[in-house]
Design a protein around this motif. Structure first.
Motif, PDB file in Angstrom:
ATOM      1  N   VAL A  26      20.940  24.777  64.067  1.00 10.05           N
ATOM      2  CA  VAL A  26      19.788  24.904  63.191  1.00 10.05           C
ATOM      3  C   VAL A  26      18.523  24.383  63.527  1.00 10.05           C
ATOM      4  CG1 VAL A  26      18.066  25.334  60.954  1.00 10.05           C
ATOM      5  CG2 VAL A  26      20.940  26.111  60.527  1.00 10.05           C
ATOM      6  N   ARG A  27      19.087  22.761  63.453  1.00 14.39           N
ATOM      7  CA  ARG A  27      18.546  21.321  63.996  1.00 14.39           C
ATOM      8  C   ARG A  27      17.927  22.231  65.390  1.00 14.39           C
ATOM      9  NH1 ARG A  27      17.995  17.351  67.284  1.00 14.39           N
ATOM     10  NH2 ARG A  27      20.056  17.681  68.685  1.00 14.39           N
ATOM     11  N   VAL A  28      18.638  22.801  66.442  1.00 11.40           N
ATOM     12  CA  VAL A  28      18.836  22.412  67.616  1.00 11.40           C
ATOM     13  C   VAL A  28      17.915  23.839  68.467  1.00 11.40           C
ATOM     14  CG1 VAL A  28      20.151  23.156  69.882  1.00 11.40           C
ATOM     15  CG2 VAL A  28      20.612  21.983  68.746  1.00 11.40           C
ATOM     16  N   ARG A  29      18.250  24.636  66.523  1.00 14.75           N
ATOM     17  CA  ARG A  29      17.357  25.760  67.084  1.00 14.75           C
ATOM     18  C   ARG A  29      15.830  25.584  66.803  1.00 14.75           C
ATOM     19  NH1 ARG A  29      19.281  29.266  63.151  1.00 14.75           N
ATOM     20  NH2 ARG A  29      20.796  29.186  64.232  1.00 14.75           N
ATOM     21  N   TYR A  30      15.739  24.603  66.032  1.00 13.84           N
ATOM     22  CA  TYR A  30      14.001  25.180  65.802  1.00 13.84           C
ATOM     23  C   TYR A  30      13.000  23.178  66.266  1.00 13.84           C
ATOM     24  CZ  TYR A  30      13.972  28.644  62.393  1.00 13.84           C
ATOM     25  OH  TYR A  30      14.320  29.562  62.077  1.00 13.84           O
ATOM     26  N   LEU A  31      14.657  21.850  66.197  1.00 15.25           N
ATOM     27  CA  LEU A  31      13.650  20.833  66.588  1.00 15.25           C
ATOM     28  C   LEU A  31      14.090  20.211  68.052  1.00 15.25           C
ATOM     29  CD1 LEU A  31      13.717  18.923  63.800  1.00 15.25           C
ATOM     30  CD2 LEU A  31      11.411  20.441  64.599  1.00 15.25           C
ATOM     31  N   LEU A  64       4.998  21.030  59.906  1.00 17.07           N
ATOM     32  CA  LEU A  64       5.429  21.788  59.983  1.00 17.07           C
ATOM     33  C   LEU A  64       6.837  21.235  60.561  1.00 17.07           C
ATOM     34  CD1 LEU A  64       6.810  24.127  59.855  1.00 17.07           C
ATOM     35  CD2 LEU A  64       6.701  24.784  62.111  1.00 17.07           C
ATOM     36  N   LYS A  65       6.616  20.446  61.229  1.00 18.15           N
ATOM     37  CA  LYS A  65       7.956  18.753  61.978  1.00 18.15           C
ATOM     38  C   LYS A  65       8.412  18.219  60.737  1.00 18.15           C
ATOM     39  CE  LYS A  65       6.366  18.430  66.646  1.00 18.15           C
ATOM     40  NZ  LYS A  65       6.059  17.551  67.747  1.00 18.15           N
ATOM     41  N   GLU A  69      12.395  18.164  59.437  1.00 22.66           N
ATOM     42  CA  GLU A  69      12.869  16.870  59.601  1.00 22.66           C
ATOM     43  C   GLU A  69      13.599  16.884  57.918  1.00 22.66           C
ATOM     44  OE1 GLU A  69       9.757  14.253  61.520  1.00 22.66           O
ATOM     45  OE2 GLU A  69      10.153  14.539  63.187  1.00 22.66           O
ATOM     46  N   GLU A  70      12.602  16.979  56.969  1.00 20.05           N
ATOM     47  CA  GLU A  70      13.303  16.276  56.210  1.00 20.05           C
ATOM     48  C   GLU A  70      14.637  17.220  55.032  1.00 20.05           C
ATOM     49  OE1 GLU A  70       9.484  16.200  53.056  1.00 20.05           O
ATOM     50  OE2 GLU A  70       8.577  14.804  54.469  1.00 20.05           O
ATOM     51  N   ALA A  71      13.924  18.724  55.406  1.00 16.57           N
ATOM     52  CA  ALA A  71      15.143  19.809  54.773  1.00 16.57           C
ATOM     53  C   ALA A  71      15.855  19.891  55.928  1.00 16.57           C
ATOM     54  CB  ALA A  71      13.886  21.205  55.419  1.00 16.57           C
ATOM     55  N   LEU A  72      15.921  19.632  56.996  1.00 17.76           N
ATOM     56  CA  LEU A  72      17.155  18.970  58.090  1.00 17.76           C
ATOM     57  C   LEU A  72      17.906  18.156  57.746  1.00 17.76           C
ATOM     58  CD1 LEU A  72      15.949  20.214  61.447  1.00 17.76           C
ATOM     59  CD2 LEU A  72      17.795  21.014  60.177  1.00 17.76           C
TER      60      LEU A  72
END
Length: 341
Positions: A26-31, A64-65, A69-72
Motif C-alpha cells: 500500500v505504501r508503494v502504491r501511494y507514496l 494528504l501526504k 504517512e501517519e496512517a501507514l
C-alpha cells in the motif's frame, strides 16, 4: 475532490492490509516513486490554476501526504503486533473462522437459569453454597442427628478430613439464616452427591434447588401458592400434581408434591417406575428446631422449605427418558437443546 477520493481509498486499502508485506504494498502504491500521491503534482496542469488555487493545492497535498504517512505508520505498527503475537502463541489471528458454534447450554443449566429468573421475580435471593460441606450443616442443623435413621437414607461420600460431599442443598438453610438473618426468601441451586445405585431415574450426582422462606405468620397456604406459581411458569401449561404427606426431619408437617409423569402421560414407564407419578418437590413448614439452630425464635417466626429436583425437572420438561444421559458427556445430546446466545 480528487484528493478526497485518494484519502478514502487509502483508508480502505489499509483496513484490508493485515500483514507487514501488505502494508508495504500500500505504501508503494501511494507514496512510492510512481505512487498515486507522489505523482499527483506531476499530473496536474498548474498553468490552468490561479495563484490562490496553487497555494490551496500545495497545502492540501501536504496534508494528504502527512495523513498517508501517519496512517501507514499506524497500520505497520498493528501488523507488527499481530506478527509478534503469532510468534509468541503460534496462533494466526488473520486466519478465517472455522464456522463452529459457540456451544449449547446443558438442559440442567437451562432449567437452573429459568428457575432463578422465576424466583427472583417473586423476590427470592439466589445464594451459592459449598458442595463440600460440614457434617453439622448437612445433618445436625437440619434436625438429622448422628443416630437418626434418615442418615441411612442418604448414603454419603465422606472425606478423610471429616467433611462430606453434601447430600442435599438443605445443608444451606441454617448457614444462610446465620449469614443473612430473617425475614428471608432465598433459593440454593446446586449439585448434590449420594452413593446411589444408578438406574433410569437415579444417579450418584444430581442437582437440586432448595427454597427457604422465613417470616412472621407463614402457613401452608403460602407454600402451595409458591409451588403453583413455580410449576405454571416452568412448564407453560397446566400440569397435574398431587400433595401427600411425607416425612423430612427439617420440616413439620412435611409433604411430597408429585407431578404426573410427562414422559408417559401418567400411563407408567421406566422413568416413573410404572406408577405414572414423579416425586418432584418435597416440602413443608420449617421445623422449629432448625430455626433454633440458626438462632431464630420459632415463637416469633415460621417458614416453609422445599427442594426442587433440577435433574428430574429437566427430564420432565425436555422429555429425557433416562437420567444417565445428563452426565454422559455426549455432545450430540447437548446439541438438541437451545444454543448459547
Amino acid at each position: 475532490m480528487k484528493m478526497l477520493k485518494i484519502k478514502e481509498q487509502l483508508t480502505v486499502d489499509l483496513s484490508a492490509a493485515k500483514t507487514l508485506e501488505e502494508v508495504e504494498q500500500v505504501r508503494v502504491r501511494y507514496l512510492g516513486r510512481k505512487g498515486v500521491i507522489t505523482t499527483l503534482a506531476k499530473n496536474t496542469d498548474f498553468r490552468t490554476l490561479s495563484a490562490e488555487e496553487k497555494r490551496s493545492f500545495g497545502t492540501k497535498l501536504n496534508e494528504l501526504k502527512n495523513f498517508a504517512e501517519e496512517a501507514l505508520a499506524e497500520a505497520k505498527e498493528k501488523a507488527a503486533a499481530v506478527k509478534h503475537a503469532q510468534k509468541a502463541t503460534g496462533l494466526d489471528l488473520t486466519l478465517p473462522g472455522t464456522g463452529k458454534k459457540l456451544g449449547n447450554l446443558h438442559p440442567i443449566s437451562l432449567i437452573q437459569l429459568e428457575l432463578e429468573n422465576i424466583f427472583q421475580g417473586m423476590g427470592f435471593t439466589v445464594v451459592p453454597s459449598p458442595e463440600c460441606e460440614l457434617e453439622f450443616y448437612n445433618f445436625d442443623a437440619v434436625n438429622i442427628p448422628a443416630d437418626h435413621p434418615a442418615r441411612e437414607m442418604q448414603d454419603t461420600f465422606w472425606l478423610k478430613n471429616g467433611m462430606l460431599m453434601r447430600t442435599h442443598t438443605s445443608a444451606n438453610q441454617v448457614r444462610t439464616m446465620e449469614r443473612l438473618g430473617v425475614p428471608l426468601r432465598a433459593i440454593f441451586p446446586g449439585r448434590c452427591f449420594r452413593n446411589e445405585a444408578v438406574d433410569p431415574s437415579h444417579e450418584n450426582t444430581f442437582y437440586q434447588c432448595e427454597g427457604l422462606v422465613v417470616d412472621k405468620d407463614i402457613s401452608v397456604a403460602n407454600l402451595i401458592a409458591v409451588m403453583k406459581t413455580l410449576l405454571g411458569e416452568i412448564f407453560h401449561r397446566e400440569v397435574t400434581v398431587r400433595l401427600r404427606p411425607g416425612f423430612f426431619p427439617f420440616v413439620e408437617p412435611g409433604f411430597e408434591l408429585d407431578l404426573q409423569c410427562l414422559i408417559c402421560g401418567g400411563k407408567g414407564c421406566s422413568t416413573c417406575h410404572g406408577t405414572g407419578w414423579i416425586e418432584l418437590i418435597p416440602c413443608g413448614l420449617v421445623h422449629p428446631r432448625v430455626l433454633e439452630y440458626a438462632g431464630v425464635d420459632p415463637k416469633e417466626y415460621s417458614g416453609f422449605a422445599f427442594g426442587v429436583g433440577l435433574t428430574r425437572l429437566a427430564m420432565m420438561k425436555y422429555g429425557i427418558p433416562d437420567i444417565r444421559l445428563l452426565n454422559a458427556g455426549d455432545i450430540r445430546f447437548n446439541e438438541q437443546f437451545p444454543a448459547m446466545v
